[in-house]
Design a protein around this motif. Structure first.
Motif, PDB file in Angstrom:
ATOM      1  N   ILE A 126       6.368   9.122 -10.657  1.00 53.46           N
ATOM      2  CA  ILE A 126       5.239   8.743  -9.807  1.00 53.46           C
ATOM      3  C   ILE A 126       4.581   9.999  -9.275  1.00 53.46           C
ATOM      4  N   ASN A 127       3.255  10.057  -9.367  1.00 54.18           N
ATOM      5  CA  ASN A 127       2.499  11.187  -8.836  1.00 54.18           C
ATOM      6  C   ASN A 127       1.704  10.737  -7.619  1.00 54.18           C
ATOM      7  N   THR A 128       1.751  11.519  -6.541  1.00 57.75           N
ATOM      8  CA  THR A 128       0.996  11.188  -5.341  1.00 57.75           C
ATOM      9  C   THR A 128       0.727  12.468  -4.567  1.00 57.75           C
ATOM     10  N   PHE A 129       0.218  12.347  -3.358  1.00 57.03           N
ATOM     11  CA  PHE A 129       0.086  13.516  -2.485  1.00 57.03           C
ATOM     12  C   PHE A 129       1.049  13.349  -1.316  1.00 57.03           C
ATOM     13  N   ALA A 130       1.320  14.444  -0.604  1.00 55.34           N
ATOM     14  CA  ALA A 130       2.450  14.458   0.327  1.00 55.34           C
ATOM     15  C   ALA A 130       2.342  13.388   1.406  1.00 55.34           C
ATOM     16  N   THR A 131       1.169  13.249   2.019  1.00 52.26           N
ATOM     17  CA  THR A 131       1.025  12.270   3.088  1.00 52.26           C
ATOM     18  C   THR A 131       1.297  10.865   2.575  1.00 52.26           C
ATOM     19  N   ALA A 132       0.745  10.528   1.421  1.00 48.59           N
ATOM     20  CA  ALA A 132       0.972   9.201   0.851  1.00 48.59           C
ATOM     21  C   ALA A 132       2.444   8.999   0.521  1.00 48.59           C
ATOM     22  N   GLY A 133       3.093  10.052   0.034  1.00 44.11           N
ATOM     23  CA  GLY A 133       4.510   9.949  -0.267  1.00 44.11           C
ATOM     24  C   GLY A 133       5.319   9.573   0.967  1.00 44.11           C
ATOM     25  N   ARG A 134       4.972  10.177   2.097  1.00 45.46           N
ATOM     26  CA  ARG A 134       5.677   9.834   3.336  1.00 45.46           C
ATOM     27  C   ARG A 134       5.390   8.391   3.750  1.00 45.46           C
ATOM     28  N   GLU A 135       4.165   7.931   3.523  1.00 41.44           N
ATOM     29  CA  GLU A 135       3.796   6.575   3.936  1.00 41.44           C
ATOM     30  C   GLU A 135       4.502   5.500   3.119  1.00 41.44           C
ATOM     31  N   VAL A 136       4.701   5.759   1.831  1.00 44.23           N
ATOM     32  CA  VAL A 136       5.268   4.711   0.966  1.00 44.23           C
ATOM     33  C   VAL A 136       6.774   4.862   0.758  1.00 44.23           C
ATOM     34  N   MET A 137       7.366   5.935   1.273  1.00 40.66           N
ATOM     35  CA  MET A 137       8.774   6.203   0.985  1.00 40.66           C
ATOM     36  C   MET A 137       9.673   5.034   1.383  1.00 40.66           C
ATOM     37  N   ALA A 138       9.601   4.612   2.643  1.00 40.71           N
ATOM     38  CA  ALA A 138      10.505   3.558   3.109  1.00 40.71           C
ATOM     39  C   ALA A 138      10.146   2.173   2.563  1.00 40.71           C
ATOM     40  N   PRO A 139       8.879   1.730   2.699  1.00 39.81           N
ATOM     41  CA  PRO A 139       8.593   0.346   2.287  1.00 39.81           C
ATOM     42  C   PRO A 139       8.581   0.125   0.786  1.00 39.81           C
ATOM     43  N   LEU A 140       8.364   1.160   0.007  1.00 37.78           N
ATOM     44  CA  LEU A 140       8.235   0.965  -1.447  1.00 37.78           C
ATOM     45  C   LEU A 140       9.366   1.647  -2.210  1.00 37.78           C
ATOM     46  N   ILE A 167       6.039  -2.850  -9.670  1.00 32.97           N
ATOM     47  CA  ILE A 167       4.756  -3.555  -9.554  1.00 32.97           C
ATOM     48  C   ILE A 167       4.918  -4.819  -8.723  1.00 32.97           C
ATOM     49  N   ASP A 168       5.976  -5.577  -8.981  1.00 31.14           N
ATOM     50  CA  ASP A 168       6.200  -6.818  -8.237  1.00 31.14           C
ATOM     51  C   ASP A 168       6.430  -6.541  -6.752  1.00 31.14           C
ATOM     52  N   LEU A 169       7.198  -5.481  -6.452  1.00 30.88           N
ATOM     53  CA  LEU A 169       7.454  -5.143  -5.048  1.00 30.88           C
ATOM     54  C   LEU A 169       6.161  -4.724  -4.364  1.00 30.88           C
ATOM     55  N   ALA A 170       5.331  -3.918  -5.044  1.00 31.01           N
ATOM     56  CA  ALA A 170       4.060  -3.499  -4.465  1.00 31.01           C
ATOM     57  C   ALA A 170       3.160  -4.699  -4.175  1.00 31.01           C
ATOM     58  N   ARG A 171       3.143  -5.657  -5.084  1.00 26.23           N
ATOM     59  CA  ARG A 171       2.307  -6.840  -4.879  1.00 26.23           C
ATOM     60  C   ARG A 171       2.816  -7.695  -3.715  1.00 26.23           C
ATOM     61  N   GLY A 202      -1.340  -1.328   1.452  1.00 27.85           N
ATOM     62  CA  GLY A 202      -1.278  -1.590   2.883  1.00 27.85           C
ATOM     63  C   GLY A 202      -2.663  -1.674   3.466  1.00 27.85           C
ATOM     64  N   PRO A 203      -2.742  -1.781   4.774  1.00 22.68           N
ATOM     65  CA  PRO A 203      -4.044  -1.875   5.443  1.00 22.68           C
ATOM     66  C   PRO A 203      -4.776  -0.545   5.398  1.00 22.68           C
ATOM     67  N   PRO A 204      -6.063  -0.532   5.768  1.00 19.94           N
ATOM     68  CA  PRO A 204      -6.787   0.740   5.866  1.00 19.94           C
ATOM     69  C   PRO A 204      -6.055   1.712   6.787  1.00 19.94           C
ATOM     70  N   ARG A 205      -6.207   2.986   6.506  1.00 18.83           N
ATOM     71  CA  ARG A 205      -5.509   4.021   7.268  1.00 18.83           C
ATOM     72  C   ARG A 205      -6.510   4.749   8.162  1.00 18.83           C
ATOM     73  N   ARG A 206      -6.002   5.526   9.097  1.00 17.76           N
ATOM     74  CA  ARG A 206      -6.875   6.285   9.998  1.00 17.76           C
ATOM     75  C   ARG A 206      -6.277   7.659  10.243  1.00 17.76           C
ATOM     76  N   HIS A 207      -7.139   8.573  10.628  1.00 17.95           N
ATOM     77  CA  HIS A 207      -6.682   9.853  11.153  1.00 17.95           C
ATOM     78  C   HIS A 207      -6.421   9.706  12.644  1.00 17.95           C
ATOM     79  N   ALA A 208      -5.691  10.654  13.200  1.00 22.51           N
ATOM     80  CA  ALA A 208      -5.427  10.670  14.637  1.00 22.51           C
ATOM     81  C   ALA A 208      -5.553  12.100  15.145  1.00 22.51           C
ATOM     82  N   VAL A 209      -6.340  12.280  16.196  1.00 23.66           N
ATOM     83  CA  VAL A 209      -6.461  13.568  16.886  1.00 23.66           C
ATOM     84  C   VAL A 209      -5.491  13.518  18.058  1.00 23.66           C
ATOM     85  N   ALA A 230       1.819  -6.008  -0.575  1.00 27.55           N
ATOM     86  CA  ALA A 230       0.381  -6.143  -0.307  1.00 27.55           C
ATOM     87  C   ALA A 230       0.047  -7.490   0.340  1.00 27.55           C
ATOM     88  N   LYS A 231       0.858  -8.515   0.026  1.00 25.74           N
ATOM     89  CA  LYS A 231       0.609  -9.839   0.571  1.00 25.74           C
ATOM     90  C   LYS A 231       1.231 -10.044   1.951  1.00 25.74           C
TER      91      LYS A 231
END
Length: 298
Positions: A98-112, A289-293, A161-168, A296-297
């Protein structure tokens, strides 16, 4: 008849594509010396040199180019046949790249990723994080994870997942005795923790409100190239930082960081797991794929 290895044929194609043994070894998940030995063994078996090697470069010989041109379509057919057989496995197994970027990797590590590994202990995950956008098929990946707007049009995409946001954010210690910024225009009066993009450019902070959308350059005492390092600096009252909300949500909830300019940080596109259309994906790929779907629901 000599015994040839499909892995050796894959290695020839990877080296020809990457232009170096080191880069191909990284892509294949093996050491440079092991890859070099495999190619040397194959060349002895074939009785022909496939690569021109110098201390600075590697290139295919004429024989190597003919070999790659003829074997590549055949290998594709063989791998598709293997995928068809693997798709009938009762227990998902094997390695998914799987190829991704670091922030996304942290976001999907636990749930996926970790959830998949716990459910299917025979699956192995090779997760590569990098800032550049790659061709996952050409670079030998099974899946990519990127923001929805960066997914190639010819790929199948599943929102993660839902839309993401930045945080200051800033620490209470930094804000003590200082006026909090009311708008992004106040940031030049503050020390900010700057970050550098993988291409070397400085990351510009993005803001939007009431139809106004803009990026600004910030200034401060330290420049970093990794979000986890920037978080350490901000927690230590070095200045104001700009992060993905997911990276600092726990700090905000615990009071270690204070959120600023929240109404100036708009929603971003969600992350997507994406992959090429395959008639018979291996059981491990189908499980992801099934887990991701399902996620998403949820």
């Amino acid at each position: 008849m000599r015994n040839y290895s499909l892995n050796d044929f894959d290695a020839v194609i990877a080296i020809g594509k990457a232009g170096s043994f080191r880069a191909a070894a990284l892509d294949l998940g093996m050491s440079t010396s092991a890859l070099s030995n495999a190619i040397a063994r194959l060349e002895r078996q074939l009785g022909v040199r496939l690569f021109n090697r110098t201390t600075r470069s590697v290139s295919l010989t004429d024989a190597g180019r003919r070999f790659v041109g003829q074997v590549t379509p055949a290998l594709k057919d063989i791998h598709e046949a293997l995928d068809t057989v693997r798709s009938e496995q009762q227990v998902p197994s094997g390695t998914l790249r799987i190829n991704t970027f670091a922030t996304a990797g942290r976001e999907v590590m636990a749930p996926l990723i970790l959830t998949l590994l716990r459910r299917y202990p025979e699956i192995r995950i090779d997760l590569v994080t990098e800032g550049r956008l790659v061709d996952i098929v050409a670079d030998g990946f099974d899946f990519g994870i990127r923001s929805a707007g960066l997914v190639p049009a010819d790929m199948i995409a599943i929102p993660l997942g839902p839309p993401r946001r930045h945080a200051v954010v800033a620490s209470p210690g930094y804000l003590d005795g200082r006026d909090r910024p009311a708008t992004p225009a106040d940031l030049p009066d503050h020390a900010c923790v700057r970050t550098r993009l993988p291409n070397g450019a400085m990351f510009r902070w993005h803001f939007a409100k009431d139809g106004e959308d803009f990026h600004i350059d910030v200034d401060g005492p330290i420049t970093l190239d990794e979000a986890s390092l920037a978080r350490i600096a901000v927690l230590d009252a070095m200045g104001i930082g700009y992060f993905m909300e997911s990276d600092v949500r726990g700090d905000i909830a615990a009071g270690r960081l204070v959120r600023l300019l929240e109404d100036w940080t708009p929603a971003l596109a969600p992350l997507c797991l994406y992959y090429p259309n395959r008639r018979n994906p291996p059981a491990a790929a189908r499980a992801l794929i099934d887990l991701a779907r399902r996620n998403a629901k949820a």
